[in-house]
Design a protein around this motif. Sequence first.
Motif, PDB file in Angstrom:
ATOM      1  N   GLY A  10       0.813  -1.214   0.000  1.00 30.76           N
ATOM      2  CA  GLY A  10       0.000   0.000   0.000  1.00 30.76           C
ATOM      3  C   GLY A  10       0.843   1.260   0.000  1.00 30.76           C
ATOM      4  O   GLY A  10       0.542   2.220  -0.723  1.00 30.76           O
ATOM      5  N   LEU A  11       1.907   1.273   0.802  1.00 27.82           N
ATOM      6  CA  LEU A  11       2.806   2.432   0.825  1.00 27.82           C
ATOM      7  C   LEU A  11       3.496   2.616  -0.519  1.00 27.82           C
ATOM      8  O   LEU A  11       3.672   3.746  -0.988  1.00 27.82           O
ATOM      9  CB  LEU A  11       3.855   2.257   1.923  1.00 27.82           C
ATOM     10  N   TYR A  12       3.890   1.515  -1.138  1.00 27.13           N
ATOM     11  CA  TYR A  12       4.563   1.603  -2.439  1.00 27.13           C
ATOM     12  C   TYR A  12       3.642   2.243  -3.479  1.00 27.13           C
ATOM     13  O   TYR A  12       4.064   3.121  -4.245  1.00 27.13           O
ATOM     14  CB  TYR A  12       5.004   0.217  -2.891  1.00 27.13           C
ATOM     15  N   ILE A  19      17.148   6.440  16.083  1.00 24.09           N
ATOM     16  CA  ILE A  19      17.852   5.162  15.917  1.00 24.09           C
ATOM     17  C   ILE A  19      17.046   4.227  15.021  1.00 24.09           C
ATOM     18  O   ILE A  19      17.595   3.551  14.135  1.00 24.09           O
ATOM     19  CB  ILE A  19      18.127   4.524  17.289  1.00 24.09           C
ATOM     20  N   ASN A  20      15.738   4.175  15.236  1.00 28.83           N
ATOM     21  CA  ASN A  20      14.892   3.314  14.400  1.00 28.83           C
ATOM     22  C   ASN A  20      14.916   3.750  12.937  1.00 28.83           C
ATOM     23  O   ASN A  20      15.004   2.923  12.023  1.00 28.83           O
ATOM     24  CB  ASN A  20      13.455   3.338  14.922  1.00 28.83           C
ATOM     25  N   ALA A  21      14.837   5.063  12.709  1.00 25.89           N
ATOM     26  CA  ALA A  21      14.866   5.570  11.336  1.00 25.89           C
ATOM     27  C   ALA A  21      16.249   5.397  10.710  1.00 25.89           C
ATOM     28  O   ALA A  21      16.367   5.096   9.516  1.00 25.89           O
ATOM     29  CB  ALA A  21      14.458   7.041  11.322  1.00 25.89           C
ATOM     30  N   TRP A  22      17.285   5.567  11.499  1.00 18.96           N
ATOM     31  CA  TRP A  22      18.656   5.452  10.998  1.00 18.96           C
ATOM     32  C   TRP A  22      18.963   4.020  10.545  1.00 18.96           C
ATOM     33  O   TRP A  22      19.662   3.808   9.554  1.00 18.96           O
ATOM     34  CB  TRP A  22      19.626   5.881  12.091  1.00 18.96           C
ATOM     35  N   ASN A  23      18.433   3.037  11.261  1.00 28.64           N
ATOM     36  CA  ASN A  23      18.734   1.633  10.974  1.00 28.64           C
ATOM     37  C   ASN A  23      17.707   0.964  10.064  1.00 28.64           C
ATOM     38  O   ASN A  23      17.873  -0.219   9.745  1.00 28.64           O
ATOM     39  CB  ASN A  23      18.824   0.843  12.279  1.00 28.64           C
ATOM     40  N   GLU A  24      16.667   1.669   9.667  1.00 23.76           N
ATOM     41  CA  GLU A  24      15.600   1.048   8.871  1.00 23.76           C
ATOM     42  C   GLU A  24      16.132   0.583   7.510  1.00 23.76           C
ATOM     43  O   GLU A  24      16.874   1.288   6.848  1.00 23.76           O
ATOM     44  CB  GLU A  24      14.465   2.049   8.666  1.00 23.76           C
ATOM     45  N   TYR A  25      15.721  -0.605   7.111  1.00 22.38           N
ATOM     46  CA  TYR A  25      16.242  -1.192   5.878  1.00 22.38           C
ATOM     47  C   TYR A  25      15.163  -1.502   4.847  1.00 22.38           C
ATOM     48  O   TYR A  25      15.339  -1.222   3.659  1.00 22.38           O
ATOM     49  CB  TYR A  25      17.004  -2.477   6.207  1.00 22.38           C
ATOM     50  N   LEU A  26      14.035  -2.076   5.287  1.00 20.67           N
ATOM     51  CA  LEU A  26      13.038  -2.589   4.339  1.00 20.67           C
ATOM     52  C   LEU A  26      12.438  -1.488   3.478  1.00 20.67           C
ATOM     53  O   LEU A  26      12.400  -1.598   2.240  1.00 20.67           O
ATOM     54  CB  LEU A  26      11.930  -3.325   5.094  1.00 20.67           C
ATOM     55  N   PHE A  27      11.954  -0.411   4.092  1.00 24.31           N
ATOM     56  CA  PHE A  27      11.351   0.680   3.325  1.00 24.31           C
ATOM     57  C   PHE A  27      12.390   1.361   2.435  1.00 24.31           C
ATOM     58  O   PHE A  27      12.093   1.719   1.288  1.00 24.31           O
ATOM     59  CB  PHE A  27      10.721   1.705   4.265  1.00 24.31           C
ATOM     60  N   ALA A  28      13.594   1.567   2.967  1.00 24.34           N
ATOM     61  CA  ALA A  28      14.642   2.215   2.173  1.00 24.34           C
ATOM     62  C   ALA A  28      15.020   1.368   0.958  1.00 24.34           C
ATOM     63  O   ALA A  28      15.311   1.902  -0.121  1.00 24.34           O
ATOM     64  CB  ALA A  28      15.871   2.470   3.046  1.00 24.34           C
ATOM     65  N   LEU A  29      15.009   0.053   1.131  1.00 28.37           N
ATOM     66  CA  LEU A  29      15.326  -0.828   0.005  1.00 28.37           C
ATOM     67  C   LEU A  29      14.220  -0.802  -1.045  1.00 28.37           C
ATOM     68  O   LEU A  29      14.483  -0.832  -2.252  1.00 28.37           O
ATOM     69  CB  LEU A  29      15.534  -2.255   0.521  1.00 28.37           C
ATOM     70  N   THR A  30      12.974  -0.716  -0.594  1.00 26.45           N
ATOM     71  CA  THR A  30      11.831  -0.797  -1.503  1.00 26.45           C
ATOM     72  C   THR A  30      11.585   0.511  -2.236  1.00 26.45           C
ATOM     73  O   THR A  30      11.230   0.510  -3.421  1.00 26.45           O
ATOM     74  CB  THR A  30      10.564  -1.194  -0.727  1.00 26.45           C
ATOM     75  N   PHE A  31      11.779   1.636  -1.561  1.00 24.28           N
ATOM     76  CA  PHE A  31      11.384   2.931  -2.112  1.00 24.28           C
ATOM     77  C   PHE A  31      12.540   3.718  -2.711  1.00 24.28           C
ATOM     78  O   PHE A  31      12.384   4.892  -3.043  1.00 24.28           O
ATOM     79  CB  PHE A  31      10.705   3.778  -1.027  1.00 24.28           C
ATOM     80  N   THR A  32      13.707   3.101  -2.864  1.00 21.70           N
ATOM     81  CA  THR A  32      14.844   3.756  -3.521  1.00 21.70           C
ATOM     82  C   THR A  32      15.497   2.763  -4.473  1.00 21.70           C
ATOM     83  O   THR A  32      15.504   1.551  -4.213  1.00 21.70           O
ATOM     84  CB  THR A  32      15.893   4.251  -2.504  1.00 21.70           C
TER      85      THR A  32
END
Length: 283
Positions: free
Chosen positions: A129-131, A209-222
């Motif tokens: 949905g976010l994508y 810290i949570n935003a700095w280490n986030e991986y799934l959304f950053a991988l999907t949306f970039t």
Amino acid sequence: MNSKNPAVRALTLIVFWLVVLIVLFYVLFPFYWALKTSFTGPAQLSAEALQWFPSNPTWQNFRDVFAGQPFGRNLLNSVVVATGTVLLSLLLSALAAYALGKFRFQGKSVLMYIILAVSVFPQIAVLSGLYTMIKTFSLYNTWGGLILSYMIFTLPFTVWTLTAFVREIPTELEEAAYVDGASPLQTLFQVLLPVMTPALVTTGLLAFINAWNEYLFALTFTSDNTAKTVPVAIGNFSGATIYENPFGQIMAASVIVTIPLIVLVLVFQRNIVSGLTAGAVKG
């Protein structure tokens, strides 16, 4: 019985410090090993993989991190996205926490439970949905798209935490502000926010810290380095050939991205302790 007390106290002290040492080893050893590996040259890494100290420490891995890929751009992306996420989350959560903590209205309890439910919702469940939403609003490969997606998990957390703190602020502060003619927004920003500083710092740091280490959304949306953050960049590290694993560069990059978090914790450690204990005792 009294003659046994010194022995019991000594045994208790020994057990306590033994547990402390085990916990410290468990927490600090991975970082030490990453630091040790990052200072081991690529040529020596296989031969010295199990050694406690590198025989010939070198900065080569750190230089390769920035020379082989645009890691500086990835660091900038992470700083901007994480900072923007925290600032926007704290602003909105302060407004929401004030309303939820100090005002009475119908459905408040239900709303709090919805916020709690959203905070524990798995990221993968909202990914599609976010994508779709980010692609529709042309936010793909942008800082704004990542900030918007990160607020899915930072905003519920900050709202819930700050609401618990606002509830413990004495009502007399608001009443005094109202007597002086202050509006609700003036009361929040001029009276309550200074009192909420420890909670804001603690909540903001945890959200950062949570935003700095986030991986799934950053991988999907970039898909390129325009907005790609450091966790994704580190995950995409590759060697000169398909047979080479750049463990040294990965560890060096991990040390680099961990240092800002350590600095933040050291700088704001007093505020963090105050924020964690504030509101624990009502009075």
